[in-house]
Design a protein around this motif. Structure first.
Motif, PDB file in Angstrom:
ATOM      1  N   SER A 188      -4.346   6.516  -5.572  1.00 35.94           N
ATOM      2  CA  SER A 188      -3.975   5.732  -6.751  1.00 35.94           C
ATOM      3  C   SER A 188      -2.463   5.800  -6.943  1.00 35.94           C
ATOM      4  CB  SER A 188      -4.665   6.299  -7.986  1.00 35.94           C
ATOM      5  OG  SER A 188      -4.043   7.500  -8.352  1.00 35.94           O
ATOM      6  N   GLY A 189      -1.974   4.962  -7.823  1.00 32.13           N
ATOM      7  CA  GLY A 189      -0.542   4.963  -8.103  1.00 32.13           C
ATOM      8  C   GLY A 189      -0.083   6.312  -8.631  1.00 32.13           C
ATOM      9  N   ILE A 190      -0.955   6.967  -9.400  1.00 30.06           N
ATOM     10  CA  ILE A 190      -0.585   8.275  -9.967  1.00 30.06           C
ATOM     11  C   ILE A 190      -0.463   9.308  -8.860  1.00 30.06           C
ATOM     12  CG2 ILE A 190      -1.361  10.126 -11.482  1.00 30.06           C
ATOM     13  CD1 ILE A 190      -2.613   7.934 -13.248  1.00 30.06           C
ATOM     14  N   ALA A 191      -1.439   9.283  -7.923  1.00 31.73           N
ATOM     15  CA  ALA A 191      -1.371  10.223  -6.805  1.00 31.73           C
ATOM     16  C   ALA A 191      -0.139   9.945  -5.954  1.00 31.73           C
ATOM     17  CB  ALA A 191      -2.634  10.112  -5.955  1.00 31.73           C
ATOM     18  N   LEU A 192       0.146   8.668  -5.765  1.00 29.12           N
ATOM     19  CA  LEU A 192       1.344   8.285  -4.997  1.00 29.12           C
ATOM     20  C   LEU A 192       2.596   8.847  -5.676  1.00 29.12           C
ATOM     21  CD1 LEU A 192       2.934   6.678  -2.868  1.00 29.12           C
ATOM     22  CD2 LEU A 192       2.756   4.681  -4.352  1.00 29.12           C
ATOM     23  N   ALA A 193       2.627   8.726  -7.008  1.00 31.45           N
ATOM     24  CA  ALA A 193       3.784   9.219  -7.752  1.00 31.45           C
ATOM     25  C   ALA A 193       3.968  10.722  -7.529  1.00 31.45           C
ATOM     26  CB  ALA A 193       3.623   8.914  -9.235  1.00 31.45           C
ATOM     27  N   SER A 194       2.852  11.472  -7.543  1.00 30.87           N
ATOM     28  CA  SER A 194       2.951  12.922  -7.309  1.00 30.87           C
ATOM     29  C   SER A 194       3.549  13.200  -5.937  1.00 30.87           C
ATOM     30  CB  SER A 194       1.582  13.591  -7.387  1.00 30.87           C
ATOM     31  OG  SER A 194       0.990  13.360  -8.625  1.00 30.87           O
ATOM     32  N   GLU A 195       3.121  12.407  -4.947  1.00 31.34           N
ATOM     33  CA  GLU A 195       3.647  12.584  -3.587  1.00 31.34           C
ATOM     34  C   GLU A 195       5.141  12.249  -3.537  1.00 31.34           C
ATOM     35  OE1 GLU A 195       2.055  13.638  -0.772  1.00 31.34           O
ATOM     36  OE2 GLU A 195       0.258  14.042  -1.953  1.00 31.34           O
ATOM     37  N   ILE A 196       5.488  11.169  -4.228  1.00 28.70           N
ATOM     38  CA  ILE A 196       6.907  10.779  -4.257  1.00 28.70           C
ATOM     39  C   ILE A 196       7.747  11.898  -4.863  1.00 28.70           C
ATOM     40  CG2 ILE A 196       8.575   9.210  -5.331  1.00 28.70           C
ATOM     41  CD1 ILE A 196       6.464   6.998  -5.082  1.00 28.70           C
ATOM     42  N   ARG A 197       7.247  12.478  -5.961  1.00 33.60           N
ATOM     43  CA  ARG A 197       7.955  13.577  -6.622  1.00 33.60           C
ATOM     44  C   ARG A 197       8.306  14.699  -5.650  1.00 33.60           C
ATOM     45  NH1 ARG A 197      10.464  12.397  -9.671  1.00 33.60           N
ATOM     46  NH2 ARG A 197      10.120  11.784 -11.802  1.00 33.60           N
ATOM     47  N   GLU A 198       7.367  14.981  -4.729  1.00 26.66           N
ATOM     48  CA  GLU A 198       7.616  16.082  -3.808  1.00 26.66           C
ATOM     49  C   GLU A 198       8.716  15.749  -2.811  1.00 26.66           C
ATOM     50  OE1 GLU A 198       4.040  17.629  -2.087  1.00 26.66           O
ATOM     51  OE2 GLU A 198       3.182  18.025  -4.070  1.00 26.66           O
ATOM     52  N   ARG A 199       8.923  14.453  -2.564  1.00 26.39           N
ATOM     53  CA  ARG A 199       9.919  14.061  -1.568  1.00 26.39           C
ATOM     54  C   ARG A 199      11.246  13.666  -2.190  1.00 26.39           C
ATOM     55  NH1 ARG A 199       4.924  13.124   0.088  1.00 26.39           N
ATOM     56  NH2 ARG A 199       4.369  13.116   2.296  1.00 26.39           N
ATOM     57  N   ASN A 205       0.834  -1.203   0.000  1.00 26.75           N
ATOM     58  CA  ASN A 205       0.000   0.000   0.000  1.00 26.75           C
ATOM     59  C   ASN A 205       0.869   1.253   0.000  1.00 26.75           C
ATOM     60  OD1 ASN A 205       0.091   1.418   2.758  1.00 26.75           O
ATOM     61  ND2 ASN A 205      -0.006  -0.778   3.258  1.00 26.75           N
ATOM     62  N   PRO A 206       0.322   2.335  -0.545  1.00 28.67           N
ATOM     63  CA  PRO A 206       1.108   3.546  -0.781  1.00 28.67           C
ATOM     64  C   PRO A 206       1.617   4.206   0.507  1.00 28.67           C
ATOM     65  CG  PRO A 206      -1.224   3.908  -1.314  1.00 28.67           C
ATOM     66  CD  PRO A 206      -1.047   2.454  -1.107  1.00 28.67           C
ATOM     67  N   ILE A 207       0.861   4.066   1.586  1.00 29.82           N
ATOM     68  CA  ILE A 207       1.256   4.739   2.827  1.00 29.82           C
ATOM     69  C   ILE A 207       2.623   4.254   3.291  1.00 29.82           C
ATOM     70  CG2 ILE A 207       0.581   5.184   5.222  1.00 29.82           C
ATOM     71  CD1 ILE A 207      -1.293   6.379   3.073  1.00 29.82           C
ATOM     72  N   GLU A 208       2.842   2.944   3.124  1.00 30.36           N
ATOM     73  CA  GLU A 208       4.115   2.361   3.530  1.00 30.36           C
ATOM     74  C   GLU A 208       5.287   3.018   2.799  1.00 30.36           C
ATOM     75  OE1 GLU A 208       5.508  -2.187   3.730  1.00 30.36           O
ATOM     76  OE2 GLU A 208       3.322  -1.916   3.745  1.00 30.36           O
ATOM     77  N   VAL A 209       5.070   3.268   1.494  1.00 29.39           N
ATOM     78  CA  VAL A 209       6.130   3.889   0.698  1.00 29.39           C
ATOM     79  C   VAL A 209       6.408   5.283   1.227  1.00 29.39           C
ATOM     80  CG1 VAL A 209       6.786   4.669  -1.604  1.00 29.39           C
ATOM     81  CG2 VAL A 209       5.433   2.589  -1.335  1.00 29.39           C
ATOM     82  N   LEU A 210       5.328   6.043   1.485  1.00 25.60           N
ATOM     83  CA  LEU A 210       5.509   7.425   1.939  1.00 25.60           C
ATOM     84  C   LEU A 210       6.162   7.463   3.318  1.00 25.60           C
ATOM     85  CD1 LEU A 210       2.223   9.055   0.625  1.00 25.60           C
ATOM     86  CD2 LEU A 210       4.527   9.125  -0.353  1.00 25.60           C
ATOM     87  N   THR A 211       5.767   6.518   4.194  1.00 24.76           N
ATOM     88  CA  THR A 211       6.393   6.465   5.523  1.00 24.76           C
ATOM     89  C   THR A 211       7.884   6.198   5.385  1.00 24.76           C
ATOM     90  OG1 THR A 211       4.403   5.209   6.023  1.00 24.76           O
ATOM     91  CG2 THR A 211       5.904   5.601   7.841  1.00 24.76           C
ATOM     92  N   TYR A 212       8.219   5.260   4.495  1.00 21.27           N
ATOM     93  CA  TYR A 212       9.633   4.949   4.290  1.00 21.27           C
ATOM     94  C   TYR A 212      10.409   6.202   3.882  1.00 21.27           C
ATOM     95  CZ  TYR A 212      13.898   2.948   2.410  1.00 21.27           C
ATOM     96  OH  TYR A 212      15.211   2.670   2.158  1.00 21.27           O
TER      97      TYR A 212
END
Lengths: 426, 240
Positions: free
Chosen positions: B69-80, B40-47
């Motif tokens: 969604s994966g796309i929203a997750l990608a946007s979040e990843i981009r910011e970090r 799940n995406p939260i795990e990625v963001l926590t990491y």
């Protein structure tokens, strides 16, 4: 004095026309011709009097036209330049006569100086106004022509008045009367023009609505077809599940493998077909835009072009004047379709992407490898199909210029042409 | 070192991805590590919160059976992790090419409808990501940053021919080799972009490094891409 006056008037006329038509600097040869013509006008004035103005008008047109090669623009420039001079002429005369005796040399001198200054200022103002209107509103060719003819007609009428008064004999009263007539003509002309442009806009809007209606109709038909398709698919889906069930019950794994390869793979291929490439259109909630994009892409598909539309978020508002936006998008999509028709291969993808600040509209299509460079494509009057055909990128840039909150990007990569329009939320 | 992170909700497919990635890293002895495989995406963001210096290669499923969604997750990843390499793993039906490339600047995408292709494509992505990562390690190139909508575009100075003020107030056109980009700004502040940039005309700021020739009679500068920009008499003196 009269000799100088006539010559100078010609030069003022030429300069005003030059300013209003936004012509480029005249060549040395043209400048020489202009001076000669001014001398000629001076001489001719002594022979035929005010009727020399006919030659002056023709002369300035000829000189500007040889340098610009755009009859309409030059005609418009000269008409509106001359109009200024014609309006200012009686005004200055009337204002100056209380101070200087009518018909004296000093009056003539003061008159000429003021006429030159005021006319040039008037022309500069006219040019400003022209640029302002061009930036604010998009004038189509019909309207432009109408404005130019209107100016030319006014000039003709004004000169007729002047000839008449010259024929009767010039007096102060007659000049006053002339000025009054000029003003009234001008008002009537502009009122008529306003009404005409209004009705033109109305009829354009009606046409637009009709077109919108008919594309909406096509879009609905398309949707219905897709719906039937989906129903068929759902039916198939049920069948597939029950046959899978049967294979598993009988533990016939060879049969299952065969069934998977022969039947199921084909169904998934079917899902990739054209029918579902435009389903994202339903996410556009801006009606004019939806109907335009639908119309163009359905037409593209009918022409055998692989066309896809993509939008992952709902596009609720696009902060732009819808007439301008629809025209700009229309040009973009037509360009893409034309290019693909010419190269007879490739695909186009149109996308709308929304973020917190803006809507990004992307039109991307395959293109020939030897496409001219971007700065060539953007030159005014340039078209890949020869001059004066099709609406080039220059027009598009001009259109987008009217949307203060929109910026564009043009990218050519080997074999791919991409145009992006970013419309910021207000 | 590049970290590989996977986010895929289907356990079978996740396992498969893990295996392909781990095997390939081992066989090629790459300087890379599979650091996270999440469902799940939260795990990625926590990491990423816990390891803020991560530069990652992300394999993301688009439909994660999660409100993000994966796309929203990608946007979040981009910011970090703004230099992270994102690869979408998706079915044909969810394929949204323009959103992948344009919105989150994904490096690539893999279509999972063709199972026999997946392994080859994953390996390709790893190779490309490794190559790019190594290139970025070199001396930092000077970049010009500009906002377009919500997105920040970053353009290498070497790609810039010149800036031109548009006839429309407050808009500037950035001319590159074979593309043009409009943005909001004033020509005056662009003189300060870098030392190779010079205000050569009322409405132009030129990149001296990309000048091909100067026509003094016509007062024009020809750039390496054959595009022409104007130069004022006063500014002409600065070019010798």
């Amino acid at each position: 004095m009269m000799f100088v006056g006539a010559g100078l008037q010609f030069l003022i006329m030429l300069a005003s026309g030059h300013i209003v038509s936004e012509s480029r600097t005249l060549s040395a040869k043209n400048k020489a011709v202009a001076i000669l013509f001014a001398l000629f006008s001076g001489f001719l004035f002594q022979w035929i009097g005010v009727y020399v103005s006919v030659f002056m008008l023709l002369g300035s047109f000829a000189i500007l036209y040889t340098s610009e090669r755009d009859a309409l623009r030059v005609l418009g420039g000269i008409s509106y330049g001359a109009l200024g001079m014609l309006l200012l002429d009686p005004v200055i005369t009337l204002l100056a006569t209380p101070f200087f005796p009518f018909g004296s040399q000093t009056l003539m001198f003061v008159y000429l100086v003021f006429l030159a200054l005021c006319s040039l200022m008037f022309s500069l103002g006219m040019r400003r106004l022209k640029q302002h209107i061009r930036r604010k509103r998009n004038l189509d060719d019909r309207l432009k022509r109408m404005i130019v003819y209107l100016g030319a007609m006014l000039v003709v009428v004004y000169y007729l008045c002047i000839y008449l008064s010259a024929y009767i004999g010039e007096t102060i009263e007659l000049i006053q009367l002339n000025l009054f007539f000029f003003a009234v003509y001008l008002l009537i002309a502009f009122a008529a023009f306003f009404v005409y442009s209004q009705s033109l806009r109305k009829s354009y809007e009606v046409k637009q609505k009709e077109a919108e209606y008919s594309t909406m109709q096509r879009y609905t038909d398309e949707l219905e077809r897709q719906y039937t398709e989906i129903r068929k698919f759902r039916h198939d889906h049920q069948n597939i599940l029950s046959s899978l069930d049967a294979f598993i019950q009988e533990e016939d794994f060879d049969g299952l493998k065969r069934y998977y390869r022969e039947k199921l793979k084909r169904t998934s291929e079917h899902l990739e077909s054209n029918n579902f490439k435009l389903e994202n259109l339903s996410r556009i909630k801006v009606k004019e835009v939806k109907s335009l994009v639908a119309a163009k892409l359905i037409r593209a598909q009918e022409l055998g072009i692989d066309a896809t539309f993509e939008a992952k978020e709902e596009i609720g508002v696009i902060a732009a004047d819808s007439v301008v936006l629809v025209r700009a998008l229309g040009i973009l999509l037509d360009n893409a379709i034309e290019e693909l028709q010419q190269i007879r291969r490739g695909s186009m993808t149109v996308g709308m992407i929304q973020d917190r600040k803006a809507v990004h509209i992307i039109v991307q299509n395959d293109c020939r490898d030897d496409l001219p460079r971007v700065h060539k494509l953007k030159e005014a009057g340039f078209s890949t199909k020869g001059s004066n055909r099709g609406l080039g990128l220059a027009n598009l840039t001009e259109l987008i210029g009217q949307l203060p909150n929109a910026v564009s990007e043009t990218v050519v990569e080997p074999g791919v042409f991409k145009q992006i329009l970013v419309i910021n939320h207000i | 070192m590049l970290s590989v992170l996977i986010c895929e909700d289907d356990p079978k497919q996740r396992e498969r991805l893990e295996k392909i990635v781990a095997d390939y890293i081992m066989i090629e002895a790459l300087d890379m590590e599979l650091t996270l495989s999440a469902d799940n995406p939260i795990e990625v963001l926590t990491y990423l919160e816990e390891h803020p210096k991560t530069t990652g290669l992300y394999f993301l499923d688009v439909d994660l059976k999660h409100e993000m969604s994966g796309i929203a997750l990608a946007s979040e990843i981009r910011e970090r992790d703004d230099s992270g390499k994102i690869v979408f793993v998706t079915t044909h039906g969810e394929l949204s090419y323009l959103t992948f490339i344009y919105k989150v600047e994904a490096m690539d995408y893999i279509v999972k409808d063709q199972p026999e292709e997946i392994e080859r494509r994953v390996r390709e992505c790893i190779q490309v990501a490794q190559k790019r990562h190594l290139n970025e390690g070199g001396p930092q190139q000077k970049r010009f940053k500009v906002k377009v909508g919500e997105k920040t575009r970053s353009i290498d100075h070497r790609d810039i021919m010149f800036f031109e003020s548009s006839p429309v107030p407050h808009k500037i056109v950035l001319h590159m080799d074979n593309s043009q980009l409009e943005f909001y700004g004033s020509i005056k502040e662009l003189e300060e972009v870098g030392e190779s940039f010079y205000r050569c005309h009322k409405s132009f700021v030129v990149n001296r490094d990309n000048i091909k020739s100067i026509d003094r009679a016509k007062r024009e500068i020809e750039m390496v891409n054959e595009e022409v920009c104007l130069v004022s008499i006063r500014a002409l003196k600065a070019f010798r």
